[in-house]
Scaffold this motif. Structure first.
Motif, PDB file in Angstrom:
ATOM      1  N   VAL A 152       0.856  -1.187   0.000  1.00 39.92           N
ATOM      2  CA  VAL A 152       0.000   0.000   0.000  1.00 39.92           C
ATOM      3  C   VAL A 152       0.896   1.243   0.000  1.00 39.92           C
ATOM      4  O   VAL A 152       1.860   1.323   0.759  1.00 39.92           O
ATOM      5  CB  VAL A 152      -0.938   0.003   1.218  1.00 39.92           C
ATOM      6  N   ASN A 153       0.554   2.170  -0.853  1.00 43.91           N
ATOM      7  CA  ASN A 153       1.285   3.435  -0.942  1.00 43.91           C
ATOM      8  C   ASN A 153       0.469   4.559  -0.330  1.00 43.91           C
ATOM      9  O   ASN A 153      -0.704   4.728  -0.666  1.00 43.91           O
ATOM     10  CB  ASN A 153       1.568   3.753  -2.423  1.00 43.91           C
ATOM     11  N   ALA A 154       1.089   5.334   0.557  1.00 44.73           N
ATOM     12  CA  ALA A 154       0.457   6.553   1.083  1.00 44.73           C
ATOM     13  C   ALA A 154       0.716   7.653   0.051  1.00 44.73           C
ATOM     14  O   ALA A 154       1.701   8.367   0.124  1.00 44.73           O
ATOM     15  CB  ALA A 154       1.052   6.910   2.440  1.00 44.73           C
ATOM     16  N   ALA A 155      -0.183   7.730  -0.911  1.00 41.26           N
ATOM     17  CA  ALA A 155       0.007   8.602  -2.072  1.00 41.26           C
ATOM     18  C   ALA A 155      -0.585   9.986  -1.820  1.00 41.26           C
ATOM     19  O   ALA A 155      -1.223  10.229  -0.794  1.00 41.26           O
ATOM     20  CB  ALA A 155      -0.662   7.965  -3.292  1.00 41.26           C
ATOM     21  N   ASN A 156      -0.386  10.881  -2.759  1.00 40.29           N
ATOM     22  CA  ASN A 156      -1.114  12.156  -2.716  1.00 40.29           C
ATOM     23  C   ASN A 156      -2.165  12.134  -3.830  1.00 40.29           C
ATOM     24  O   ASN A 156      -2.155  11.233  -4.671  1.00 40.29           O
ATOM     25  CB  ASN A 156      -0.153  13.346  -2.800  1.00 40.29           C
ATOM     26  N   PRO A 157      -3.096  13.087  -3.834  1.00 35.12           N
ATOM     27  CA  PRO A 157      -4.250  12.971  -4.747  1.00 35.12           C
ATOM     28  C   PRO A 157      -3.897  12.929  -6.239  1.00 35.12           C
ATOM     29  O   PRO A 157      -4.694  12.445  -7.044  1.00 35.12           O
ATOM     30  CB  PRO A 157      -5.094  14.214  -4.423  1.00 35.12           C
ATOM     31  N   THR A 158      -2.724  13.410  -6.612  1.00 38.66           N
ATOM     32  CA  THR A 158      -2.360  13.350  -8.040  1.00 38.66           C
ATOM     33  C   THR A 158      -1.928  11.954  -8.472  1.00 38.66           C
ATOM     34  O   THR A 158      -1.937  11.644  -9.659  1.00 38.66           O
ATOM     35  CB  THR A 158      -1.192  14.308  -8.354  1.00 38.66           C
ATOM     36  N   GLY A 167      -5.973  10.554 -10.868  1.00 42.01           N
ATOM     37  CA  GLY A 167      -5.859  10.897  -9.456  1.00 42.01           C
ATOM     38  C   GLY A 167      -6.696   9.987  -8.568  1.00 42.01           C
ATOM     39  O   GLY A 167      -7.282   9.003  -9.031  1.00 42.01           O
ATOM     40  N   CYS A 168      -6.727  10.344  -7.289  1.00 40.85           N
ATOM     41  CA  CYS A 168      -7.454   9.527  -6.307  1.00 40.85           C
ATOM     42  C   CYS A 168      -7.932  10.447  -5.192  1.00 40.85           C
ATOM     43  O   CYS A 168      -7.182  11.306  -4.724  1.00 40.85           O
ATOM     44  CB  CYS A 168      -6.518   8.453  -5.753  1.00 40.85           C
ATOM     45  N   GLU A 169      -9.180  10.243  -4.769  1.00 37.61           N
ATOM     46  CA  GLU A 169      -9.714  11.076  -3.678  1.00 37.61           C
ATOM     47  C   GLU A 169      -9.238  10.582  -2.318  1.00 37.61           C
ATOM     48  O   GLU A 169      -8.949   9.394  -2.153  1.00 37.61           O
ATOM     49  CB  GLU A 169     -11.240  11.046  -3.715  1.00 37.61           C
ATOM     50  N   THR A 170      -9.214  11.468  -1.372  1.00 38.39           N
ATOM     51  CA  THR A 170      -8.835  11.107   0.004  1.00 38.39           C
ATOM     52  C   THR A 170      -9.772  10.010   0.515  1.00 38.39           C
ATOM     53  O   THR A 170     -10.993  10.096   0.357  1.00 38.39           O
ATOM     54  CB  THR A 170      -8.925  12.351   0.913  1.00 38.39           C
ATOM     55  N   GLY A 171      -9.169   8.981   1.080  1.00 37.76           N
ATOM     56  CA  GLY A 171      -9.944   7.862   1.620  1.00 37.76           C
ATOM     57  C   GLY A 171     -10.209   6.741   0.635  1.00 37.76           C
ATOM     58  O   GLY A 171     -10.667   5.670   1.025  1.00 37.76           O
ATOM     59  N   GLN A 172      -9.916   6.989  -0.657  1.00 37.84           N
ATOM     60  CA  GLN A 172     -10.145   5.961  -1.687  1.00 37.84           C
ATOM     61  C   GLN A 172      -8.840   5.240  -2.013  1.00 37.84           C
ATOM     62  O   GLN A 172      -7.762   5.640  -1.538  1.00 37.84           O
ATOM     63  CB  GLN A 172     -10.718   6.599  -2.950  1.00 37.84           C
ATOM     64  N   ALA A 173      -8.922   4.202  -2.847  1.00 37.24           N
ATOM     65  CA  ALA A 173      -7.730   3.427  -3.201  1.00 37.24           C
ATOM     66  C   ALA A 173      -7.782   3.017  -4.668  1.00 37.24           C
ATOM     67  O   ALA A 173      -8.872   2.756  -5.201  1.00 37.24           O
ATOM     68  CB  ALA A 173      -7.639   2.186  -2.320  1.00 37.24           C
ATOM     69  N   LYS A 174      -6.623   2.980  -5.316  1.00 33.01           N
ATOM     70  CA  LYS A 174      -6.519   2.538  -6.706  1.00 33.01           C
ATOM     71  C   LYS A 174      -5.380   1.542  -6.867  1.00 33.01           C
ATOM     72  O   LYS A 174      -4.342   1.674  -6.208  1.00 33.01           O
ATOM     73  CB  LYS A 174      -6.320   3.730  -7.636  1.00 33.01           C
ATOM     74  N   LEU A 175      -5.576   0.588  -7.751  1.00 31.84           N
ATOM     75  CA  LEU A 175      -4.622  -0.506  -7.958  1.00 31.84           C
ATOM     76  C   LEU A 175      -3.732  -0.246  -9.163  1.00 31.84           C
ATOM     77  O   LEU A 175      -4.220   0.235 -10.199  1.00 31.84           O
ATOM     78  CB  LEU A 175      -5.429  -1.780  -8.201  1.00 31.84           C
ATOM     79  N   THR A 176      -2.454  -0.561  -9.041  1.00 26.65           N
ATOM     80  CA  THR A 176      -1.554  -0.575 -10.205  1.00 26.65           C
ATOM     81  C   THR A 176      -0.667  -1.809 -10.102  1.00 26.65           C
ATOM     82  O   THR A 176      -0.558  -2.419  -9.031  1.00 26.65           O
ATOM     83  CB  THR A 176      -0.627   0.668 -10.259  1.00 26.65           C
ATOM     84  N   HIS A 185      -2.704   2.281  -4.120  1.00 23.37           N
ATOM     85  CA  HIS A 185      -2.430   3.680  -3.801  1.00 23.37           C
ATOM     86  C   HIS A 185      -3.642   4.253  -3.074  1.00 23.37           C
ATOM     87  O   HIS A 185      -4.747   4.242  -3.620  1.00 23.37           O
ATOM     88  CB  HIS A 185      -2.162   4.479  -5.072  1.00 23.37           C
ATOM     89  N   THR A 186      -3.415   4.732  -1.887  1.00 29.95           N
ATOM     90  CA  THR A 186      -4.511   5.348  -1.146  1.00 29.95           C
ATOM     91  C   THR A 186      -4.055   6.718  -0.659  1.00 29.95           C
ATOM     92  O   THR A 186      -2.866   6.934  -0.426  1.00 29.95           O
ATOM     93  CB  THR A 186      -4.969   4.444   0.027  1.00 29.95           C
ATOM     94  N   VAL A 187      -5.008   7.614  -0.527  1.00 27.19           N
ATOM     95  CA  VAL A 187      -4.677   8.988  -0.140  1.00 27.19           C
ATOM     96  C   VAL A 187      -5.214   9.233   1.261  1.00 27.19           C
ATOM     97  O   VAL A 187      -6.431   9.238   1.491  1.00 27.19           O
ATOM     98  CB  VAL A 187      -5.271  10.009  -1.132  1.00 27.19           C
ATOM     99  N   GLY A 188      -4.308   9.406   2.196  1.00 30.01           N
ATOM    100  CA  GLY A 188      -4.689   9.672   3.576  1.00 30.01           C
ATOM    101  C   GLY A 188      -5.072  11.132   3.767  1.00 30.01           C
ATOM    102  O   GLY A 188      -4.750  11.992   2.947  1.00 30.01           O
TER     103      GLY A 188
END
Ligand code: ADP
Length: 179
Positions: free
Chosen positions: A26-32, A60-69, A81-84
């Motif tokens: 899991v990556n603590a990503a930013n919204p971009t 991008g990804c919204e705060t609280g959501q997650a995307k797979l790569t 990738h999830t955005v805290g």
């Protein structure tokens, strides 16, 4: 403990998350989703430039959501990738958003057939979330979400340093699953 018929464990590991040979990191990503500092930077560095190219197509990804790569050059096959939330003092929905990061990452992993998964301490670096509070929220959210998983799960809570590893362990030791 867990009521469904899957098996799981949740354990603490200390070190660089990019080194873990799990199914998904899991990556603590930013919204971009285009990379940044901290664990995000380490993951992009280890995965290679293809990751950024791939992420550029995700919108991008919204705060609280997650995307797979894919994991590209990482030993891990996947990245989640999830955005805290950024910590603003605790009265702006930070706890619910942080819980969503853990829940949505775990459920997305389950949908993708992922069994072993490693989490960093999301939001506990540049985003400023108090790590003791964040750790309790993470453990409670993961235990709750495990009840909705169909597959077995091996969850690693990763502390980059000894202090964070101890914080994770303290939360795990004190956790009692709500009835
Ligand atoms: P955020 O912006 O969500 O706060 P950071 O990357 O700044 O994300 O920090 C999140 C946590 O990840 C912090 O506890 C930090 O110490 C930790 N961290 C940084 N690099 C790594 C790494 N390579 N492996 C594991 N954890 C890391």
């Amino acid at each position: 403990m867990k009521s469904s018929n899957t098996n799981f464990f949740m354990r603490v590991w200390q070190g660089d998350i990019t080194r873990l040979p799990v199914d998904a990191i899991v990556n603590a990503a930013n919204p971009t989703l285009l990379g940044g500092g901290g664990v995000d930077g380490a993951i992009h560095q280890a995965a290679g430039p293809e990751l950024k190219q791939y992420c550029a197509g995700l919108g991008g990804c919204e705060t609280g959501q997650a995307k797979l790569t894919p994991g590209f050059n990482l030993a891990a096959q996947y990245l989640l990738h999830t955005v805290g939330p950024v910590w603003h003092g605790g009265n702006q929905g930070e706890a619910a958003l942080l819980a969503s990061c853990y829940r949505n990452s775990l459920l997305l992993a389950d949908q993708e057939g992922i069994v072993s998964i490693a989490f960093p301490a999301i939001s506990c670096g540049v985003y400023g979330y108090p790590p003791e509070q964040a750790s309790d929220i993470a453990v409670a959210s993961l235990y709750k979400a495990l009840n909705d998983c169909l597959l077995n799960k091996q969850i690693w809570l990763v502390g980059f340093d000894q202090k964070q590893a101890q914080i994770w362990q303290y939360s795990l030791d004190r956790f009692r699953e709500p009835a």
